[in-house]
Design a protein around this motif. Structure first.
Motif, PDB file in Angstrom:
ATOM      1  N   PHE A  83       0.831  -1.209   0.000  1.00 19.24           N
ATOM      2  CA  PHE A  83       0.000   0.000   0.000  1.00 19.24           C
ATOM      3  C   PHE A  83       0.868   1.263   0.000  1.00 19.24           C
ATOM      4  CE2 PHE A  83      -2.780   3.125   2.310  1.00 19.24           C
ATOM      5  CZ  PHE A  83      -3.744   3.250   1.306  1.00 19.24           C
ATOM      6  N   ALA A  84       2.002   1.194   0.699  1.00 16.39           N
ATOM      7  CA  ALA A  84       2.889   2.356   0.770  1.00 16.39           C
ATOM      8  C   ALA A  84       3.781   2.414  -0.469  1.00 16.39           C
ATOM      9  CB  ALA A  84       3.762   2.285   2.023  1.00 16.39           C
ATOM     10  N   THR A  85       3.708   3.517  -1.193  1.00 12.85           N
ATOM     11  CA  THR A  85       4.515   3.671  -2.398  1.00 12.85           C
ATOM     12  C   THR A  85       6.000   3.568  -2.088  1.00 12.85           C
ATOM     13  OG1 THR A  85       2.824   5.016  -3.470  1.00 12.85           O
ATOM     14  CG2 THR A  85       5.083   5.270  -4.272  1.00 12.85           C
ATOM     15  N   GLN A  86       6.444   4.174  -0.988  1.00 14.72           N
ATOM     16  CA  GLN A  86       7.856   4.137  -0.623  1.00 14.72           C
ATOM     17  C   GLN A  86       8.345   2.700  -0.461  1.00 14.72           C
ATOM     18  OE1 GLN A  86       8.963   6.598   2.730  1.00 14.72           O
ATOM     19  NE2 GLN A  86      10.702   5.280   3.260  1.00 14.72           N
ATOM     20  N   ASN A 117      -6.967   5.758  -5.540  1.00 17.90           N
ATOM     21  CA  ASN A 117      -7.765   6.271  -6.654  1.00 17.90           C
ATOM     22  C   ASN A 117      -6.898   6.261  -7.915  1.00 17.90           C
ATOM     23  OD1 ASN A 117      -6.194   8.685  -6.715  1.00 17.90           O
ATOM     24  ND2 ASN A 117      -7.497   9.612  -5.141  1.00 17.90           N
ATOM     25  N   PRO A 118      -7.475   6.591  -9.077  1.00 22.23           N
ATOM     26  CA  PRO A 118      -6.672   6.515 -10.299  1.00 22.23           C
ATOM     27  C   PRO A 118      -5.393   7.353 -10.264  1.00 22.23           C
ATOM     28  CG  PRO A 118      -8.987   6.616 -10.858  1.00 22.23           C
ATOM     29  CD  PRO A 118      -8.908   6.826  -9.371  1.00 22.23           C
ATOM     30  N   THR A 119      -5.455   8.523  -9.654  1.00 17.74           N
ATOM     31  CA  THR A 119      -4.256   9.366  -9.579  1.00 17.74           C
ATOM     32  C   THR A 119      -3.204   8.725  -8.688  1.00 17.74           C
ATOM     33  OG1 THR A 119      -5.528  11.395  -9.943  1.00 17.74           O
ATOM     34  CG2 THR A 119      -3.370  11.628  -8.896  1.00 17.74           C
ATOM     35  N   GLN A 120      -3.613   8.228  -7.532  1.00 15.65           N
ATOM     36  CA  GLN A 120      -2.671   7.594  -6.610  1.00 15.65           C
ATOM     37  C   GLN A 120      -2.069   6.324  -7.223  1.00 15.65           C
ATOM     38  OE1 GLN A 120      -5.580   7.248  -3.518  1.00 15.65           O
ATOM     39  NE2 GLN A 120      -4.774   8.980  -2.344  1.00 15.65           N
ATOM     40  N   THR A 121      -2.893   5.568  -7.916  1.00 15.24           N
ATOM     41  CA  THR A 121      -2.403   4.358  -8.579  1.00 15.24           C
ATOM     42  C   THR A 121      -1.368   4.721  -9.635  1.00 15.24           C
ATOM     43  OG1 THR A 121      -4.472   3.164  -8.170  1.00 15.24           O
ATOM     44  CG2 THR A 121      -3.091   2.380  -9.983  1.00 15.24           C
ATOM     45  N   TYR A 122      -1.677   5.703 -10.463  1.00 17.70           N
ATOM     46  CA  TYR A 122      -0.734   6.154 -11.491  1.00 17.70           C
ATOM     47  C   TYR A 122       0.576   6.606 -10.853  1.00 17.70           C
ATOM     48  CZ  TYR A 122       1.154   8.806 -15.447  1.00 17.70           C
ATOM     49  OH  TYR A 122       1.959   9.284 -16.461  1.00 17.70           O
ATOM     50  N   GLU A 123       0.463   7.388  -9.790  1.00 17.82           N
ATOM     51  CA  GLU A 123       1.671   7.914  -9.144  1.00 17.82           C
ATOM     52  C   GLU A 123       2.517   6.802  -8.542  1.00 17.82           C
ATOM     53  OE1 GLU A 123      -0.126  12.333  -7.927  1.00 17.82           O
ATOM     54  OE2 GLU A 123      -0.049  10.726  -6.432  1.00 17.82           O
ATOM     55  N   GLN A 124       1.868   5.788  -7.970  1.00 21.58           N
ATOM     56  CA  GLN A 124       2.654   4.695  -7.399  1.00 21.58           C
ATOM     57  C   GLN A 124       3.378   3.924  -8.492  1.00 21.58           C
ATOM     58  OE1 GLN A 124       1.521   0.621  -5.348  1.00 21.58           O
ATOM     59  NE2 GLN A 124       1.624   2.226  -3.784  1.00 21.58           N
ATOM     60  N   PHE A 125       2.687   3.612  -9.571  1.00 21.63           N
ATOM     61  CA  PHE A 125       3.331   2.874 -10.651  1.00 21.63           C
ATOM     62  C   PHE A 125       4.426   3.701 -11.313  1.00 21.63           C
ATOM     63  CE2 PHE A 125      -0.624   0.009 -11.434  1.00 21.63           C
ATOM     64  CZ  PHE A 125      -0.336  -0.678 -10.278  1.00 21.63           C
ATOM     65  N   ALA A 126       4.237   4.999 -11.396  1.00 25.91           N
ATOM     66  CA  ALA A 126       5.279   5.865 -11.962  1.00 25.91           C
ATOM     67  C   ALA A 126       6.511   5.873 -11.065  1.00 25.91           C
ATOM     68  CB  ALA A 126       4.742   7.281 -12.148  1.00 25.91           C
ATOM     69  N   ALA A 127       6.293   5.875  -9.756  1.00 22.83           N
ATOM     70  CA  ALA A 127       7.420   5.873  -8.812  1.00 22.83           C
ATOM     71  C   ALA A 127       8.190   4.560  -8.904  1.00 22.83           C
ATOM     72  CB  ALA A 127       6.907   6.098  -7.391  1.00 22.83           C
ATOM     73  N   VAL A 128       7.472   3.454  -9.006  1.00 22.53           N
ATOM     74  CA  VAL A 128       8.146   2.165  -9.162  1.00 22.53           C
ATOM     75  C   VAL A 128       8.844   2.114 -10.519  1.00 22.53           C
ATOM     76  CG1 VAL A 128       7.802  -0.326  -9.348  1.00 22.53           C
ATOM     77  CG2 VAL A 128       6.585   0.966  -7.589  1.00 22.53           C
ATOM     78  N   GLY A 129       8.212   2.682 -11.534  1.00 24.97           N
ATOM     79  CA  GLY A 129       8.819   2.718 -12.856  1.00 24.97           C
ATOM     80  C   GLY A 129      10.132   3.469 -12.884  1.00 24.97           C
ATOM     81  N   ALA A 130      10.258   4.471 -12.022  1.00 25.74           N
ATOM     82  CA  ALA A 130      11.490   5.253 -11.980  1.00 25.74           C
ATOM     83  C   ALA A 130      12.683   4.434 -11.502  1.00 25.74           C
ATOM     84  CB  ALA A 130      11.293   6.470 -11.073  1.00 25.74           C
ATOM     85  N   VAL A 131      12.428   3.286 -10.891  1.00 25.68           N
ATOM     86  CA  VAL A 131      13.508   2.396 -10.478  1.00 25.68           C
ATOM     87  C   VAL A 131      14.242   1.855 -11.703  1.00 25.68           C
ATOM     88  CG1 VAL A 131      14.021   0.188  -9.335  1.00 25.68           C
ATOM     89  CG2 VAL A 131      12.403   1.809  -8.297  1.00 25.68           C
ATOM     90  N   GLY A 132      13.502   1.708 -12.805  1.00 26.64           N
ATOM     91  CA  GLY A 132      14.137   1.277 -14.048  1.00 26.64           C
ATOM     92  C   GLY A 132      14.117  -0.216 -14.284  1.00 26.64           C
TER      93      GLY A 132
END
Length: 304
Positions: A83-86, A117-132
């Motif tokens: 649940f926690a993006t970090q 919500n859709p924004t939070q979901t997008y932001e979490q996946f974007a943050a994980v995506g930044a890992v590469g």
């Protein structure tokens, strides 16, 4: 579609000793058995690995052990949902550092009421995506989070690492068909899930692979191979062979079926599942084995 992302990528069960501790030698045997069954890739720490019954310390032990033991023999997916993006990001970074090929993640949720919500979901996946590291999005009812096709397509187009999609929601074939049609080349790996209970329809809809359990990989793989080769009659017959076993697994056993089969075949020593999960009822287990035996799967003889 990306030819790297096709075939059968089973979830590895997590074996425990009868006292509930991790069976690390058994974990290695599970991985070897899956590879010998013809797995094109393996996913660890997923729901069918009992990820919600495993401590954070155990997750790291298992991640290290599995990636070191497989040592590049097949592609490896590590589930990093949280649940926690970090924490999801930290898990993804560890997986990447240890040599994983892909991470799988569900949208953020906790219990029945905390849902991204859709924004939070997008932001979490974007943050994980930044890992590469490439991401497989798991679209499963367990999260209770709606992932409409336009949101999935938006993430596929805008988040470079979002490449694979495990679709196991109701009417999965319809969603896969729409996802592929609307997402085009951005949908590199559309996958079937839910033990393959809708596999034939999902392949018809354009799925390039399946993430099943590790129970009968060698028996399900021909369905995918024949379908890819255009032999629809052969694929239908191959699916008909395994459909009853898959149905019993999906509706009666969940991940306990794979463990039972692996104990029966000498792969692991115990089918222990951590409380509050109950062991399989003896009648349910007996029916499972009688459905598997005519298939003559490798799992029933691998360790004998």
């Amino acid at each position: 579609m990306n030819p790297m992302y096709q075939g059968i990528w089973p979830v590895a069960p997590t074996p425990f000793n009868p006292d509930g501790t991790l069976d690390l030698d058994g974990m290695k045997r599970v991985l070897d058995c899956l590879i010998d069954q013809g797995a094109d890739g393996i996913c660890i720490l997923a729901n069918f690995s009992e990820q919600f019954l495993i401590s954070d310390a155990e997750r790291e032990i298992l991640t290290r052990l599995c990636l070191e033991h497989v040592a590049g023999r097949v592609k490896m997916i590590v589930t990093v949902s949280h649940f926690a993006t970090q924490i999801a990001v930290e898990r993804a970074q560890l997986a990447k550092d240890l040599g994983a090929d892909i991470v799988m993640i569900m949208p953020p949720y906790h219990g029945a009421t905390l849902r991204g919500n859709p924004t939070q979901t997008y932001e979490q996946f974007a943050a994980v995506g930044a890992v590469g590291i490439p991401i497989m999005i798991q679209d499963a009812p367990m999260s209770g989070v709606d992932l409409p096709v336009p949101l999935l397509v938006k993430m596929a187009r805008e988040i470079e690492m979002v490449k694979l999609f495990k679709i196991e929601c109701p009417f999965a074939a319809n969603k896969l068909r729409a996802l592929i049609a609307e997402g085009g080349d951005a949908i590199e790996g559309p996958f079937d899930g839910e033990e393959g209970i809708t596999l034939l329809a999902d392949l018809d809809a354009g799925a390039t692979g399946a993430m099943t359990s590790g129970m009968i990989v060698d028996q399900i793989k021909p369905v995918i191979d024949l379908h890819r080769a255009g032999d629809m009659q052969g694929a239908t017959a191959a699916y008909g062979r395994v459909a009853m076993a898959i149905n019993h697994e999906n509706r009666q056993c969940l991940w306990r079926s794979c463990k039972a089969a692996m104990v029966e075949g000498g792969v692991i020593k115990s089918e222990f599942c951590r409380h509050p999960m109950e062991p399989l009822h003896p009648d349910t287990r007996s029916r499972l084995i009688t459905l598997l035996q005519p298939l003559d799967p490798l799992v029933l003889k691998w360790g004998k």
